[in-house]
Design a protein around this motif. Structure first.
Motif, PDB file in Angstrom:
ATOM      1  N   PRO A 277     -48.132  24.697 -23.545  1.00  0.00           N
ATOM      2  CA  PRO A 277     -47.534  23.972 -22.422  1.00  0.00           C
ATOM      3  C   PRO A 277     -48.563  23.451 -21.434  1.00  0.00           C
ATOM      4  O   PRO A 277     -48.339  22.456 -20.757  1.00  0.00           O
ATOM      5  N   THR A 278     -49.716  24.137 -21.337  1.00  0.00           N
ATOM      6  CA  THR A 278     -50.734  23.711 -20.380  1.00  0.00           C
ATOM      7  C   THR A 278     -51.253  22.318 -20.700  1.00  0.00           C
ATOM      8  O   THR A 278     -51.577  21.534 -19.795  1.00  0.00           O
ATOM      9  N   LEU A 279     -51.348  21.983 -21.977  1.00  0.00           N
ATOM     10  CA  LEU A 279     -51.818  20.650 -22.369  1.00  0.00           C
ATOM     11  C   LEU A 279     -50.957  19.562 -21.750  1.00  0.00           C
ATOM     12  O   LEU A 279     -51.456  18.601 -21.169  1.00  0.00           O
ATOM     13  N   VAL A 280     -49.647  19.706 -21.867  1.00  0.00           N
ATOM     14  CA  VAL A 280     -48.720  18.673 -21.402  1.00  0.00           C
ATOM     15  C   VAL A 280     -48.496  18.735 -19.895  1.00  0.00           C
ATOM     16  O   VAL A 280     -48.488  17.712 -19.213  1.00  0.00           O
ATOM     17  N   PHE A 281     -48.322  19.943 -19.365  1.00  0.00           N
ATOM     18  CA  PHE A 281     -47.901  20.080 -17.975  1.00  0.00           C
ATOM     19  C   PHE A 281     -49.061  20.251 -16.994  1.00  0.00           C
ATOM     20  O   PHE A 281     -48.834  20.331 -15.784  1.00  0.00           O
ATOM     21  N   VAL A 282     -50.282  20.323 -17.490  1.00  0.00           N
ATOM     22  CA  VAL A 282     -51.450  20.398 -16.605  1.00  0.00           C
ATOM     23  C   VAL A 282     -52.459  19.301 -16.948  1.00  0.00           C
ATOM     24  O   VAL A 282     -52.719  18.405 -16.150  1.00  0.00           O
ATOM     25  N   THR A 283     -53.016  19.354 -18.171  1.00  0.00           N
ATOM     26  CA  THR A 283     -54.070  18.407 -18.544  1.00  0.00           C
ATOM     27  C   THR A 283     -53.582  16.958 -18.482  1.00  0.00           C
ATOM     28  O   THR A 283     -54.273  16.081 -17.946  1.00  0.00           O
ATOM     29  N   MET A 284     -52.417  16.688 -19.055  1.00  0.00           N
ATOM     30  CA  MET A 284     -51.898  15.322 -19.044  1.00  0.00           C
ATOM     31  C   MET A 284     -51.618  14.840 -17.619  1.00  0.00           C
ATOM     32  O   MET A 284     -51.863  13.677 -17.271  1.00  0.00           O
ATOM     33  N   ILE A 285     -51.124  15.749 -16.777  1.00  0.00           N
ATOM     34  CA  ILE A 285     -50.837  15.364 -15.390  1.00  0.00           C
ATOM     35  C   ILE A 285     -52.126  15.028 -14.651  1.00  0.00           C
ATOM     36  O   ILE A 285     -52.177  14.084 -13.846  1.00  0.00           O
ATOM     37  N   GLU A 286     -53.180  15.779 -14.920  1.00  0.00           N
ATOM     38  CA  GLU A 286     -54.473  15.465 -14.316  1.00  0.00           C
ATOM     39  C   GLU A 286     -54.888  14.037 -14.644  1.00  0.00           C
ATOM     40  O   GLU A 286     -55.392  13.297 -13.791  1.00  0.00           O
ATOM     41  N   GLN A 287     -54.660  13.654 -15.901  1.00  0.00           N
ATOM     42  CA  GLN A 287     -55.035  12.302 -16.320  1.00  0.00           C
ATOM     43  C   GLN A 287     -54.079  11.244 -15.764  1.00  0.00           C
ATOM     44  O   GLN A 287     -54.509  10.161 -15.369  1.00  0.00           O
TER      45      GLN A 287
END
Length: 447
Positions: A277-287
């Motif tokens: 979930p961190t990929l979608v809900f953290v990393t992607m949001i950063e981008q």
């Protein structure tokens, strides 16, 4: 009203409707967040290549097997196995149990997509908020309830007017959203680096784990082993070509998984450091926050995730609903409401196991209730169900009997039967057994 068949069972209104619904069952959050991360962790392009091989050699034969069992019997998983061989009905019960268990915690994660649609629309996306968000008991239980309520509503309308109609609307929308986001991602400066990693196969990166995870992704992404495709197969018209139907569903699902890579990697390059979930809900949001108009791109992205999640939860609920209608004689509405209520109650511990309740957050070796449920049902039970299905079709029902069902609408399938026998009777069981050994020995989930 759904189209009746002898005995009063509904069928899909069209072959396209079935393909969209079945593809929707297979296409879920795992395709969009898990596939890119597992690809990154297992060598990039070489993992994609192994995954495609596993889809063709393992996923497609097992998909056809489940659809064939369902269409031949026109029953839910329990009724299907009992009709062919009564002492094998436990495989059907395993599928029903697995579907309900997966739905209970999958609904928690699916609920996050609603939360982030709301956040995106409000312009309040902060990658640092994810930990606080999942630890909020009111939000977690509330979004679980909201998502499963939407699922119940769709399934309550039945096969044609509920599941099929939803798929005919949402699946084209999902595809359009993905294509739009892919095009946007390809304009970013990180695109070239990300695509090179995603598409270039580095054979030096291949390990036993790479192969096991590629096989696991192939099985889990297609919703195999939990009775969903048996249930959906039971609504297929006898005149439809099962082989081309299976091929269409597998192709659609695989294309969406590949598109997910084209969506994710151009945005983040090859710099994924955290998965799940961190990929979608953290990393992607950063981008997203670095993009011009990123708020609206994020909104479309999370709407896409919500659609993918809903098409999967609908199929999970339909498995148990079909069982209660067929085997217990319940009316559809009563069956849907009963299963929905049980699933929501079962999902509450998962919703509270992400920081809201200490007793549920760390139950065993740092794993919470949701993690344990995923390991037991989303990995072990799912793989075991797929293994038993292969063994059943080849060695109990008989490949010739199964092939006769396929050939009733496609006589030309006869030339593929020897290959199907080898793939389903030898290759697939060996691959699934290897997965099970890996899962149990390492305690590391694949789903």
């Amino acid at each position: 009203m759904a189209v009746p068949v002898p005995g009063g069972r509904a069928t899909w209104g069209s072959k396209l409707g079935f393909i969209l619904a079945a593809a929707g069952s297979a296409i879920g959050l795992g395709n969009i967040w898990r596939f890119p991360y597992v690809t990154y962790e297992n060598g990039g392009g070489v993992f994609v290549l192994l995954y495609l091989i596993a889809i063709v050699c393992l996923g497609l034969p097992v998909m056809l097997a489940e659809l064939t069992i369902g269409r031949h019997t026109a029953r839910n998983p329990v009724g299907a196995f009992r009709m062919i061989a009564p002492n094998w009905r436990f495989v059907g019960y395993l599928g029903v149990l697995t579907g309900v268990a997966i739905l209970s915690y999958y609904g928690v994660v699916a609920g996050w997509t609603i939360g982030y649609v709301v956040k995106s629309a409000a312009g309040s996306l902060d990658p640092d908020d994810f930990g606080t968000f999942i630890a909020d008991p009111a939000l977690q239980v509330g979004y679980l309830l909201a998502f499963l309520t939407a699922t119940v509503v769709v399934v309550a309308f039945g096969v044609k007017n509920g599941i099929e109609r939803m798929a005919q609307i949402l699946m084209p929308l999902l595809l359009l959203l993905m294509l739009g986001l892919v095009i946007r991602g390809l304009t970013l400066p990180t695109a070239a680096e990300g695509l090179r990693f995603y598409l270039y196969p580095d054979f030096g990166a291949v390990t036993v784990k790479t192969v096991i995870f590629a096989v696991g992704q192939a099985f889990f992404s297609l919703s195999l082993g939990m009775g969903a495709m048996i249930t959906y197969g039971s609504y297929i018209n006898k005149k439809d070509n099962l082989a081309t139907s299976a091929l269409a569903v597998v192709s659609f699902d695989t294309c969406i998984a590949l598109l997910a890579g084209f969506l994710i990697f151009p945005v983040i390059g090859a710099s994924i450091t955290k998965g799940g979930p961190t990929l979608v809900f953290v990393t992607m949001i950063e981008q997203f926050n670095l993009m011009a108009g990123g708020r609206w791109v994020a909104l479309l992205f999370f709407v896409l995730l919500a659609i993918a999640a809903l098409t999967s939860t609908v199929s999970l609920l339909e498995v148990a609903t079909s069982y209660m209608v067929d085997e217990l004689g319940m009316k559809r509405l009563k069956a849907v409401l009963s299963v929905g209520a049980v699933t929501i109650l079962l999902g509450i511990p998962s919703a509270l196991s992400l920081g809201a309740a200490d007793g549920l957050t760390d139950l065993a070796n740092g794993k919470g209730f949701l993690n344990i449920m995923d390991f037991l049902f989303g990995n072990v039970s799912l793989a075991f169900g797929a293994l038993l299905t292969c063994i059943f079709l080849v060695y109990r029902w008989g490949i010739s009997n199964a092939a006769a069902e396929v050939q009733s609408a496609y006589p030309g399938f006869a030339r593929f039967v020897p290959l199907w026998r080898i793939l389903l009777g030898v290759i697939a069981p060996a691959a699934i057994a290897a997965m099970l050994v890996y899962i149990i020995a390492t305690g590391e989930g694949l789903g």
